[in-house]
Structure formats: structure tokens, C-alpha cells
Design an enzyme around this catalytic site. Structure first.
Site, PDB file in Angstrom:
ATOM      1  N   SER A 203       0.829  -1.200   0.000  1.00 32.40           N
ATOM      2  CA  SER A 203       0.000   0.000   0.000  1.00 32.40           C
ATOM      3  C   SER A 203       0.868   1.257   0.000  1.00 32.40           C
ATOM      4  CB  SER A 203      -0.956  -0.046   1.194  1.00 32.40           C
ATOM      5  OG  SER A 203      -1.998   0.881   1.043  1.00 32.40           O
ATOM      6  N   ASP A 400      -8.116  -5.548  -6.080  1.00 33.79           N
ATOM      7  CA  ASP A 400      -7.922  -4.301  -5.337  1.00 33.79           C
ATOM      8  C   ASP A 400      -8.180  -3.111  -6.255  1.00 33.79           C
ATOM      9  OD1 ASP A 400      -7.104  -2.504  -3.310  1.00 33.79           O
ATOM     10  OD2 ASP A 400      -5.081  -2.456  -4.124  1.00 33.79           O
ATOM     11  N   HIS A 457      -6.435  -6.347  -1.744  1.00 33.50           N
ATOM     12  CA  HIS A 457      -5.329  -5.465  -1.378  1.00 33.50           C
ATOM     13  C   HIS A 457      -4.217  -6.185  -0.619  1.00 33.50           C
ATOM     14  CE1 HIS A 457      -3.744  -1.413  -0.733  1.00 33.50           C
ATOM     15  NE2 HIS A 457      -3.568  -1.697   0.536  1.00 33.50           N
TER      16      HIS A 457
END
Length: 483
Positions: A203, A400, A457
Site C-alpha cells: 500500500s 484491489d 489489497h
């Protein structure tokens, strides 16, 4: 970019009866830690506390708490390292389940900015996880400490169990504290100094990973030149899944992914065209202004403008979870099993935690927002790390949205290294685990791109067997290869 599922900030009230404080860093040197040693007994817990007088760098940790890693004979340590005056950084270290005396060392960083690495520990790649809504964790057979000695670090201060003064407001200001932490870790655990070292993150790790790795390489050169005193870090691997590196590439990718992805069309063609025009006329010029001036004001403005004209319309287009578009929008106030577990007084006492757990700290993240750090591209740093010979992996789960595969592909194809043209022209091929295709990949020299099927994710949570195989290959300085 990360929209934390837990966004409230818990009060950092200290449990004084279980507190071990290490004095602040007055000089980041590399002398041996442990000159002063003591065992500190608190109710139910015995800490080992160390301080090196010349640097005032210290640690206080508990040995083999019995929490999380319960594999017989596998050691673990958890507690605090001071990286500055009243700057107490929490860590949790697990020896490898296999051959720990020779296994490499790897650090894991969650993103945010401002989210605890213990989220990755419990939800993705740590020695334990929660199954079937259980109140206590069970062993994770696909833990990354099957292969490596694993170090989970809560940074910056104010995140996870770390507490004290927080001077960090950007990737650049976070990197020196991470370097200090690793230096002090080596000082106290010198048997790991010569090991191969890897950084794995996700991320906002698209900023953290290149930034931290680049800083480590710069410090290594300075140590060789004699201008910095410390231990060289044998950085051999960098892996970033579903990372946010460059808004110029990835804001445009948001539009492409929203219009065309394997699961669910989020916007129609007229909306796509309208968003592309907004990107071109408003978002891109703001990003270029940030790149040109590098001022906090311009970079913050760029992040805000792009969010308003590109991301917000997509997020408002339909009901979907930004971390897994196959699901409806998640409840930001939904309970997190591991967060509830880490709030238990008995667990905190066992692992030597002295503050309340903060999964994602609002104030630390707000400081990054204020400098416009998100809008500052990490492409130059990523390219530098690859050019230095570090084995680098960019990978992403296909479901994601917020750090999607289209953006990861655009980033990978734009990396500047000697194999750039070959890499960009190369087609993706199947990636298999035990004969089953779980993704697609391409590699040139020491740079690799992997797209993981049926994954959101947090790739290691969705595809743990694939993630472990990938982790092992990259950390061993090998190319990606099917099995």
C-alpha cells in the site's frame, strides 16, 4: 493510498507498571549495545533491558511471550527500541521456523501512512492468524518465518504500540528512524548483521519501500566512505504489493481499472471519458506543479485535486470495497479481531506493550498529508534500488481498486533500468504454484512484476501459499519461477 479500516486514535495512556523506557538517541553510531544490562521484573512480566552509554540507544523486550508463535523451539522477542528522545518504537521479532542461525532477515512494514505492521502480522504473513471468528490466534502454516527471521516494526511513532514524540511527516523523514532502528537491532542481535536483509511492504509501502531502501543504500556508501559510523545493511530484496508509487501514473490507472477490470465495471464510458478529461485538465497539471516546485503546498494541493476529480467520482459511482471490488463497501467501524486481541491487558502485558494499540493513527497520517508526501513520486528511488542490484518485486492482487493492477503495471513498465525496453515489451506469462496458475508475471534481470489472481489489497491474506513461494524466491535473490 490507504483508507484505513480503523481510523480512530486511541489515547496513548502508558501502563506504568509494565513500562520499560530506553533513553533517546544522541548520536546514531554503531557501537555494541548491551554495555549496561538488567532484568526488570514487573507484575507477570520479566523484561531484558539494555542500554549503550555512548549512544543512549536502548531496548527493552520480553523473551518468548508465548503469544502468536507457539511452534516448539522457535524464539520470539517483542518490546521497544528507542530511536530518539522519548521516541519508543515497538517491534515483534520471530525466528525462522527452519534453520534460524542461517536464515535471512526480513522486515515488514504496513502502509497508511500511519498503520501498524501488526496488521500484516495477524492478517497476512505472520506466524499466527485468526480463523472462524476465534478469540485467540492459531498457527499460520504459510507464515513467512517458515523461511526467514521476521521483524515487524510499528512506525512512525504513534502507530501500533509505538509511542512518544513523533517528528516524522514524510517518507524522507521516516527513513532515518527506520535505519536507526535496524542499527540498534544489529547492535543487540549481532548474529544477524551479516545476513541477507529484505524489505517487504504494501500500500503506502510504494512510498516506504523505495524510500527506506534508497536511504539504506546511501548510508551503506557513507559508511564505506567513513562519513557515517554504523553497520552496513546487506539489502538484497525489496517487495511491494499493491503499492502507491506515483499519482501521475496511478490516478489515470484508477480510471482504466474502474472502467475495465475482471470483476465489476464501476463506471460507464461517458463517465470514463469525463474523468480522463478531468485528469488531463486538473489532476495532471497539479502533479506537474508539485514535481516542479516540490513545495508542501503544491504537493498537498495535487493530492487533494486528484482525489476530488478522479477518485471521489469513482468511489461514489457504486457500492464496492476499495480493497476488494467483489465485495460491498466495508464498514470502517467494523470490529477487527486482532485489534480487539491486542487491546486485552493480558496480551499487552505478555508482549511488553506499554501503550494502547492504534491500528491506524490519525495524527501520524495527518502529518504526511500536510507535506503532500503522497503526491511525491518514488519512481526515482525505485529505479535507483533496482539499478543497485537489489532483487525487486512489484506485485498486486487483481481485485484491489485503490492500488490496482493497472497502476502496478504502469509503474513497472516505467521503471528506469538497463532492462527497461526489454521489460516493457515483454508479455506476461503464467505463474504457477504446484502446477496451478495463481497469477501472471514477467522478469528481466533483478526486476519482477507479478499479478495475483483472485486477490484483494492484502495479497498474502488472499493467496498465502503463493505469497510464501514468491517471498522465498525474491529474498533468495532468485528470479520468479513457477513450481
Amino acid at each position: 493510498m490507504w483508507f484505513p479500516s480503523t481510523t480512530w486514535l486511541l489515547p496513548l495512556t502508558l501502563a506504568g507498571s509494565a513500562q520499560v523506557l530506553a533513553k533517546g538517541v544522541k548520536g546514531a553510531k554503531g557501537a555494541k549495545l548491551g554495555t549496561t544490562t538488567s532484568h526488570v521484573k514487573k507484575p507477570g512480566v520479566t523484561y531484558k533491558a539494555f542500554e549503550h552509554p555512548a549512544t543512549s540507544v536502548g531496548v527493552g523486550y520480553v523473551n518468548n511471550s508465548g503469544i502468536c508463535e507457539t511452534t516448539k523451539g522457535v524464539n520470539q522477542y517483542s518490546g521497544y527500541l528507542s530511536v530518539g528522545e522519548n521516541q519508543n518504537m515497538f517491534f515483534w521479532f520471530f525466528e525462522s521456523r527452519n534453520n534460524p542461525d542461517k536464515a535471512p532477515l526480513s522486515a515488514w512494514f504496513n502502509g497508511g501512512p500511519g498503520c501498524s505492521s501488526l496488521a500484516g502480522l495477524f492478517e497476512e504473513n505472520g506466524p499466527c492468524h485468526f480463523l472462524n471468528d476465534g478469540q485467540d490466534p492459531s498457527l499460520n502454516e504459510y507464515s513467512w518465518n517458515n523461511f526467514a527471521n521476521m521483524l515487524y516494526i510499528d512506525q512512525p511513532i504513534g502507530v501500533g504500540f509505538s509511542y512518544g514524540n513523533n517528528d516524522v511527516n514524510s517518507t524522507d523523514t521516516a527513513a532515518p528512524y527506520v535505519w536507526k532502528f535496524i542499527q540498534a537491532f544489529y547492535d543487540h542481535f549481532p548474529r544477524y548483521e551479516s545476513r541477507d536483509f529484505g524489505i517487504f511492504t504494501q500500500s503506502y509501502g510504494g512510498h516506504y519501500g523505495p524510500g527506506f531502501a534508497s536511504y539504506i543504500l546511501e548510508q551503506n556508501k557513507a559508511i564505506e566512505a567513513g562519513t557515517v559510523e554504523g553497520k552496513k545493511i546487506n539489502l538484497v530484496a525489496l517487495g511491494i504489493n499493491n503499492g502507491m508509487y506515483d499519482l501521475e501514473l496511478q490516478e489515470k490507472a484508477h480510471i482504466a481499472f474502474a472502467y475495465s477490470n475482471p470483476y465489476k465495471q464501476l463506471i460507464d464510458k461517458p463517465t470514463r471519458d469525463k474523468l480522463l478529461e478531468a485528469y488531463k485538465s486538473e489532476c495532471l497539471p497539479a502533479l506537474q506543479q508539485c514535481k516542479q516546485t516540490q513545495t508542501d503546498e503544491d504537493c498537498l494541493n495535487a493530492a487533494v485535486v486528484c482525489g476530488e476529480v478522479v477518485e471521489t467520482p469513482i468511489l461514489e459511482s457504486s457500492d464496492f470495497d476499495v480493497y476488494d471490488i467483489r465485495k460491498p463497501a466495508s464498514d470502517p467501524n467494523a470490529p477487527r479481531t486482532f485489534s480487539n486481541y491486542l487491546a486485552r491487558p493480558d496480551v499487552k502485558k505478555a508482549i511488553g506493550a506499554s501503550s494502547n494499540y492504534v491500528e491506524c493513527g490519525y495524527l501520524p497520517g495527518q502529518k504526511f498529508d500536510g507535506t503532500g508526501d503522497l503526491a511525491r513520486s518514488t519512481m526515482p528511488a525505485l529505479s535507483e534500488v533496482i539499478q543497485a542490484g537489489v532483487n525487486v518485486l512489484v506485485w498486486a492482487g487483481t481485485a484491489d481498486f485503490i492500488c490496482n493492477v493497472d497502476g502496478s503495471i504502469a509503474v513497472a513498465d516505467a521503471v528506469d533500468f538497463s532492462g527497461h525496453n526489454e521489460f516493457k515489451a515483454k508479455a506476461l506469462g503464467p505463474y504457477k504454484v504446484n502446477g496451478k496458475e495463481t497469477g501472471q508475471f514477467k522478469s528481466v534481470d533483478n526486476f519482477h512484476l507479478l499479478i495475483v489472481h483472485n486477490s484483494g489489497h492484502e495479497v498474502p491474506q488472499y493467496q498465502p501459499e503463493t505469497a510464501l513461494q514468491v517471498f522465498n524466491q525474491i529474498l533468495q535473490k532468485k528470479p520468479l519461477s513457477s513450481t
